[in-house]
Design a protein around this motif. Structure first.
Motif, PDB file in Angstrom:
ATOM      1  N   VAL A 133       0.971  -1.185  -0.042  1.00 36.95           N
ATOM      2  CA  VAL A 133      -0.085   0.129  -0.089  1.00 36.95           C
ATOM      3  C   VAL A 133       0.831   1.116   0.193  1.00 36.95           C
ATOM      4  CG1 VAL A 133      -1.725   1.289   1.243  1.00 36.95           C
ATOM      5  CG2 VAL A 133      -2.090  -1.078   1.219  1.00 36.95           C
ATOM      6  N   LEU A 134       1.875   1.222   0.906  1.00 40.07           N
ATOM      7  CA  LEU A 134       2.784   2.481   1.096  1.00 40.07           C
ATOM      8  C   LEU A 134       3.601   2.577  -0.346  1.00 40.07           C
ATOM      9  CD1 LEU A 134       4.347   1.792   4.433  1.00 40.07           C
ATOM     10  CD2 LEU A 134       2.998   3.633   3.695  1.00 40.07           C
ATOM     11  N   ARG A 135       3.804   1.650  -1.202  1.00 39.12           N
ATOM     12  CA  ARG A 135       4.491   1.730  -2.399  1.00 39.12           C
ATOM     13  C   ARG A 135       3.537   2.304  -3.589  1.00 39.12           C
ATOM     14  NH1 ARG A 135       5.419  -3.350  -5.946  1.00 39.12           N
ATOM     15  NH2 ARG A 135       7.377  -2.939  -7.026  1.00 39.12           N
ATOM     16  N   VAL A 136       2.430   1.924  -3.499  1.00 37.13           N
ATOM     17  CA  VAL A 136       1.262   2.391  -4.336  1.00 37.13           C
ATOM     18  C   VAL A 136       1.061   3.810  -4.266  1.00 37.13           C
ATOM     19  CG1 VAL A 136      -1.117   2.285  -5.223  1.00 37.13           C
ATOM     20  CG2 VAL A 136       0.205   0.093  -4.773  1.00 37.13           C
ATOM     21  N   LEU A 137       0.982   4.344  -2.788  1.00 33.10           N
ATOM     22  CA  LEU A 137       0.566   5.418  -2.618  1.00 33.10           C
ATOM     23  C   LEU A 137       1.675   6.670  -3.069  1.00 33.10           C
ATOM     24  CD1 LEU A 137      -1.365   5.407   0.676  1.00 33.10           C
ATOM     25  CD2 LEU A 137      -2.326   5.399  -1.552  1.00 33.10           C
ATOM     26  N   LEU A 138       2.970   6.087  -2.514  1.00 32.44           N
ATOM     27  CA  LEU A 138       4.065   7.060  -2.898  1.00 32.44           C
ATOM     28  C   LEU A 138       4.222   7.073  -4.663  1.00 32.44           C
ATOM     29  CD1 LEU A 138       6.627   8.681  -2.381  1.00 32.44           C
ATOM     30  CD2 LEU A 138       7.757   6.690  -2.130  1.00 32.44           C
ATOM     31  N   ALA A 139       3.910   5.958  -5.351  1.00 35.24           N
ATOM     32  CA  ALA A 139       4.064   5.981  -6.575  1.00 35.24           C
ATOM     33  C   ALA A 139       2.884   7.018  -7.309  1.00 35.24           C
ATOM     34  CB  ALA A 139       4.081   4.486  -7.352  1.00 35.24           C
ATOM     35  N   ALA A 140       1.787   6.950  -6.758  1.00 35.39           N
ATOM     36  CA  ALA A 140       0.697   7.794  -7.225  1.00 35.39           C
ATOM     37  C   ALA A 140       1.068   9.087  -6.925  1.00 35.39           C
ATOM     38  CB  ALA A 140      -0.516   7.463  -6.293  1.00 35.39           C
ATOM     39  N   VAL A 141       1.450   9.632  -5.888  1.00 34.85           N
ATOM     40  CA  VAL A 141       1.929  10.934  -5.587  1.00 34.85           C
ATOM     41  C   VAL A 141       3.096  11.414  -6.465  1.00 34.85           C
ATOM     42  CG1 VAL A 141       2.696  12.765  -3.852  1.00 34.85           C
ATOM     43  CG2 VAL A 141       1.033  10.965  -3.246  1.00 34.85           C
ATOM     44  N   ARG A 142       4.048  10.596  -6.617  1.00 34.53           N
ATOM     45  CA  ARG A 142       5.131  10.685  -7.502  1.00 34.53           C
ATOM     46  C   ARG A 142       4.939  10.975  -8.884  1.00 34.53           C
ATOM     47  NH1 ARG A 142       8.510  12.842  -9.918  1.00 34.53           N
ATOM     48  NH2 ARG A 142      10.710  12.420 -10.292  1.00 34.53           N
ATOM     49  N   SER A 143       4.076  10.293  -9.504  1.00 33.66           N
ATOM     50  CA  SER A 143       3.614  10.331 -10.717  1.00 33.66           C
ATOM     51  C   SER A 143       3.470  11.770 -11.560  1.00 33.66           C
ATOM     52  CB  SER A 143       2.598   9.411 -11.168  1.00 33.66           C
ATOM     53  OG  SER A 143       2.249   9.588 -12.658  1.00 33.66           O
ATOM     54  N   PRO A 144       4.152  11.963 -12.587  1.00 27.61           N
ATOM     55  CA  PRO A 144       4.053  13.577 -13.205  1.00 27.61           C
ATOM     56  C   PRO A 144       2.631  13.606 -13.792  1.00 27.61           C
ATOM     57  CG  PRO A 144       5.542  12.176 -14.156  1.00 27.61           C
ATOM     58  CD  PRO A 144       5.374  11.186 -13.231  1.00 27.61           C
ATOM     59  N   CYS A 145       2.079  12.372 -14.130  1.00 21.58           N
ATOM     60  CA  CYS A 145       0.945  12.333 -14.992  1.00 21.58           C
ATOM     61  C   CYS A 145      -0.074  12.360 -14.221  1.00 21.58           C
ATOM     62  CB  CYS A 145       1.175  10.963 -15.776  1.00 21.58           C
ATOM     63  SG  CYS A 145       2.373  10.993 -16.814  1.00 21.58           S
ATOM     64  N   VAL A 146      -0.312  12.506 -12.799  1.00 19.53           N
ATOM     65  CA  VAL A 146      -1.491  12.403 -11.943  1.00 19.53           C
ATOM     66  C   VAL A 146      -1.305  13.639 -10.913  1.00 19.53           C
ATOM     67  CG1 VAL A 146      -2.299  11.174  -9.999  1.00 19.53           C
ATOM     68  CG2 VAL A 146      -1.592   9.939 -12.186  1.00 19.53           C
ATOM     69  N   LEU A 147      -2.611  14.332 -10.521  1.00 19.76           N
ATOM     70  CA  LEU A 147      -2.568  15.349  -9.573  1.00 19.76           C
ATOM     71  C   LEU A 147      -3.601  14.773  -8.637  1.00 19.76           C
ATOM     72  CD1 LEU A 147      -1.708  17.992  -8.390  1.00 19.76           C
ATOM     73  CD2 LEU A 147      -3.425  19.091  -9.870  1.00 19.76           C
ATOM     74  N   ILE A 148      -3.219  14.329  -7.376  1.00 19.44           N
ATOM     75  CA  ILE A 148      -3.957  14.067  -6.393  1.00 19.44           C
ATOM     76  C   ILE A 148      -4.423  15.073  -5.638  1.00 19.44           C
ATOM     77  CG2 ILE A 148      -4.248  12.382  -4.566  1.00 19.44           C
ATOM     78  CD1 ILE A 148      -2.257  10.486  -5.849  1.00 19.44           C
TER      79      ILE A 148
END
Length: 400
Positions: free
Chosen positions: A142-157
């Protein structure tokens, strides 16, 4: 070519989704998860008929190269797998989500309160909830997914979705099954702060971000959590996630800075995340004036070009509020509450350590800094000595 290589068809998303759906089907308890199995098989059949479409590359679809309706259909099995709370199907679903984010295949603006990309916001919500099943490997995934989501330059959470994501990492830090998992959660939170506030400073998603040092995070607190090689493991954990999101090959996927995108009334395609359409010359001139200020002037809520900074300030203020929580009369020595407050201060220190002119050059940031000074004063009076050192560091950083 082996069967596993052909699963998912010829599309880029299919090459990630196909093997994951196949693994979920194999790991599922067929009677208990009949709906999930059926959804995965239908998605596999759909993927065989889909190829990357240039017409969908710039669409509002959350999946690269796939139409919005097909994207929702294909992501639904992942949500069902996550909601099953069955570790054997949750783990491949989390691995799939990680790959989709880190490869830049998931894209767009994600906000719980928005009508756009609701399927992705539901997926992130399901990812956040799945920590509750009590599996050590699942917590790390879960930690891995959440960090990848925030890090992605293609996504704005954005907004509540961002806060929910941070709360989930907090929960792992405060109640993780092992000391290593708790250190990982703290490291992920610190890395998220670096990502969010580096973007706030530049008002752009596409920025160079340094990797957090886990050993420095444990300099004053949480040394007791170290289980021998925990620091080494957690540093590699963060490095791997950050490295996986580096160098997304198709530059067209990057969601450009909201302050640098101008479209003069054209409907040639959707605006990138965070951007606002400019419809006349006067607006364009105003936008240019803001650029000339090198990002020093923040734009207020609801004004074009401010989404990245609005969310950064929202996160900052919530960290301040969390640090000011008081214990109850029934439990005045609430150890978990104290740990959460200390962590909030350490994360605020990370944010301020990455701060520049953006925190000092207009009224909104001055108010936030004033709140931070009050927060520091409060903790200098009421919190234990090791935390005073961190607070002193924050004050020094502010006045440098």
């Amino acid at each position: 070519m082996s069967a596993s290589q052909t699963l998912g068809g010829s599309s880029r998303c299919g090459r990630v989704l196909g093997p994951s759906f196949d693994k979920i089907v194999k790991n599922a308890a067929w009677r208990k998860h009949s709906l999930l199995v059926s959804a995965c098989k239908s998605a596999l059949d759909k993927l065989d008929t889909i190829s990357d479409s240039s017409s969908n590359l710039n669409s509002h679809s959350p999946l690269l190269g796939i139409s919005p309706s097909d994207a929702e259909f294909l992501l639904q099995p992942l949500i069902l797998a996550l909601d099953s709370a069955y570790a054997k199907v949750v783990e491949p679903a989390l691995e799939c989500a990680f790959k989709l984010f880190s490869l830049g295949l998931l894209r767009g603006e994600i906000d719980t309160n928005s009508s756009v990309n609701t399927v992705v916001s539901r997926m992130i919500e399901s990812v956040c909830k799945v920590c509750g099943i009590g599996e050590e490997a699942v917590e790390l995934a879960v930690l891995r997914v959440l960090l990848a989501a925030v890090r992605s330059p293609c996504v704005l959470i954005r907004g509540e979705c961002l806060l929910n994501l941070v709360r989930s990492c907090y929960n792992v830090y405060l109640g993780g099954l092992t000391g290593t998992n708790q250190i990982c959660a703290k490291s992920v939170l610190a890395q998220i702060m670096l990502i969010v506030f580096t973007r706030v400073e530049e008002d752009s998603l596409d920025v160079s971000i340094k990797t957090v040092s886990v050993s420095e995070l444990l300099e004053f607190t949480d040394k007791s959590l170290n289980e021998g090689s925990s620091i080494y493991f957690c540093q590699n954990f963060v490095n791997e996630v950050m490295g996986a999101s580096e160098g997304i090959p198709d530059a067209k996927l990057l969601l450009h800075s909201p302050s640098t995108i101008v479209q003069n009334g054209s409907d040639d395609g959707p605006l990138p995340v965070g951007a606002a359409k400019v419809t006349n010359g006067n607006d364009k001139e105003e936008l240019g004036d803001r650029e000339a200020n090198d990002g020093a002037e923040s734009v207020g809520a609801g004004t074009r070009g401010s989404k990245i900074r609005d969310d950064g300030f929202l996160l900052f203020r919530n960290l301040c509020k969390l640090s000011m929580k008081f214990s109850s009369h029934e439990n005045p020595d609430d150890h978990i509450l104290l740990r959460g407050k200390i962590l909030s201060l350490e994360l605020l220190k990370v944010a301020m350590g990455n701060g520049g002119l953006i925190w000092r050059n207009n009224e909104r940031q001055v108010i936030l800094n004033f709140e931070l000074q009050l927060l520091c004063f409060y903790h200098l009076l009421f919190v234990s000595r090791p935390v005073e050192l961190d607070i002193a560091d924050i004050i020094i950083l502010y006045y440098q």
